[in-house]
Design an enzyme around this catalytic site. Structure first.
Site, PDB file in Angstrom:
ATOM      1  N   ASP A  23       0.318  -2.721   9.573  1.00  0.00           N
ATOM      2  CA  ASP A  23       1.086  -3.112  10.760  1.00  0.00           C
ATOM      3  C   ASP A  23       2.369  -2.301  10.882  1.00  0.00           C
ATOM      4  O   ASP A  23       3.146  -2.192   9.931  1.00  0.00           O
ATOM      5  CB  ASP A  23       1.451  -4.598  10.688  1.00  0.00           C
ATOM      6  N   ASP A  36       0.606   0.831   4.244  1.00  0.00           N
ATOM      7  CA  ASP A  36       0.739  -0.423   4.955  1.00  0.00           C
ATOM      8  C   ASP A  36       0.040  -0.222   6.307  1.00  0.00           C
ATOM      9  O   ASP A  36      -0.199   0.921   6.718  1.00  0.00           O
ATOM     10  CB  ASP A  36       2.232  -0.714   5.155  1.00  0.00           C
ATOM     11  N   THR A  50       8.331  -5.342   1.971  1.00  0.00           N
ATOM     12  CA  THR A  50       7.225  -5.607   1.039  1.00  0.00           C
ATOM     13  C   THR A  50       6.565  -4.311   0.566  1.00  0.00           C
ATOM     14  O   THR A  50       5.950  -4.280  -0.495  1.00  0.00           O
ATOM     15  CB  THR A  50       6.152  -6.515   1.673  1.00  0.00           C
ATOM     16  N   SER A 101      -2.327  -4.398   3.069  1.00  0.00           N
ATOM     17  CA  SER A 101      -1.683  -5.035   4.216  1.00  0.00           C
ATOM     18  C   SER A 101      -1.474  -6.529   4.040  1.00  0.00           C
ATOM     19  O   SER A 101      -2.322  -7.218   3.469  1.00  0.00           O
ATOM     20  CB  SER A 101      -2.560  -4.790   5.460  1.00  0.00           C
TER      21      SER A 101
END
Length: 226
Positions: A22, A20, A182, A109
């Site tokens: 962020d 990921d 997520t 992302s």
């Protein structure tokens, strides 16, 4: 379910590692930085918090946040040049070590392609290994929405990307590393999920992830074990 020891072995022998971006590869949340830059920071940060906690669908949160920000092409480019994303300590060394071992590294992302590609270039990750959301602009540069066909635009999208990578490249072992709900839900199809709390701690992820780290040095050490 794999034990922690089995997960560490999967990581050490992985064909591919997906990160990921962020609050994982970079210190900040790209969409929050863009919102601040466009003058709607507080309202969007609250929406991000709810989305990361898994209480609203990702797509609904993304649509609402972008509807508030409405960033122009010029604003996005200026954000990248004036406030470039800050890499999380240790990530450059970790990606470099994975590359040396012949491991494919991907950035998966819910953030924006233009920002994530900038991050990828700093880590020598090819653009083809970036999966992110694409903003759309009118000819005059005004915001025109986002590409809703991208898998990362919706909940469960990161899992779809990993399933696609396994099918395309015949990867046997794929690891997902991230800070949010997520990311955790991408395992399976990922063979192992590593929760990351070095920038922000998401309670749900910390409680549920079998392998939870707060610094990338912990993963570098695992690679040195072999």
């Amino acid at each position: 379910m794999a034990s922690l020891l089995e997960m560490k072995e999967i990581f050490r022998s992985a064909d591919a590692v997906c990160f990921d971006v962020d609050s994982t590869v970079i210190r900040e949340e790209g969409i929050d930085e863009l919102a601040k830059f466009c003058g709607v920071g507080d309202a969007v940060a609250e929406m991000t918090r709810r989305a990361m906690g898994g209480t609203v669908t990702f797509k609904a949160a993304l649509t609402a946040r972008l509807g508030l920000i409405r960033p122009s092409y010029e604003q996005v480019q200026k954000l990248i040049s004036d406030n470039p994303p800050q890499l999380t300590p240790g990530i450059r060394e970790l990606v470099s070590r994975l590359h040396q071992r012949g491991v494919q590294v991907f950035l998966v992302s819910g953030g924006f392609q233009s920002i994530v590609e900038h991050v990828a270039s700093q880590l020598n990750i090819p653009t083809a290994n970036v999966f992110a959301n694409r903003l759309k602009f009118y000819f005059n540069g005004e915001y025109a929405g986002f590409d809703e066909t991208q898998p990362t635009a919706e909940s469960g999208g990161k899992g779809k990307v990993i399933a696609h990578l396994k099918e395309q490249f015949h990867f046997k072992k794929v690891v997902m590393v991230g800070d949010g709900a997520t990311d955790m839900e991408a395992c399976p199809p990922a063979d192992c999920f590593i929760g990351f709390g070095g920038n922000v701690v998401r309670k749900q992820v910390k409680e549920k992830a079998k392998w939870y780290i707060t610094h990338f040095d912990e993963l570098l050490k695992e690679l040195e074990e072999r």
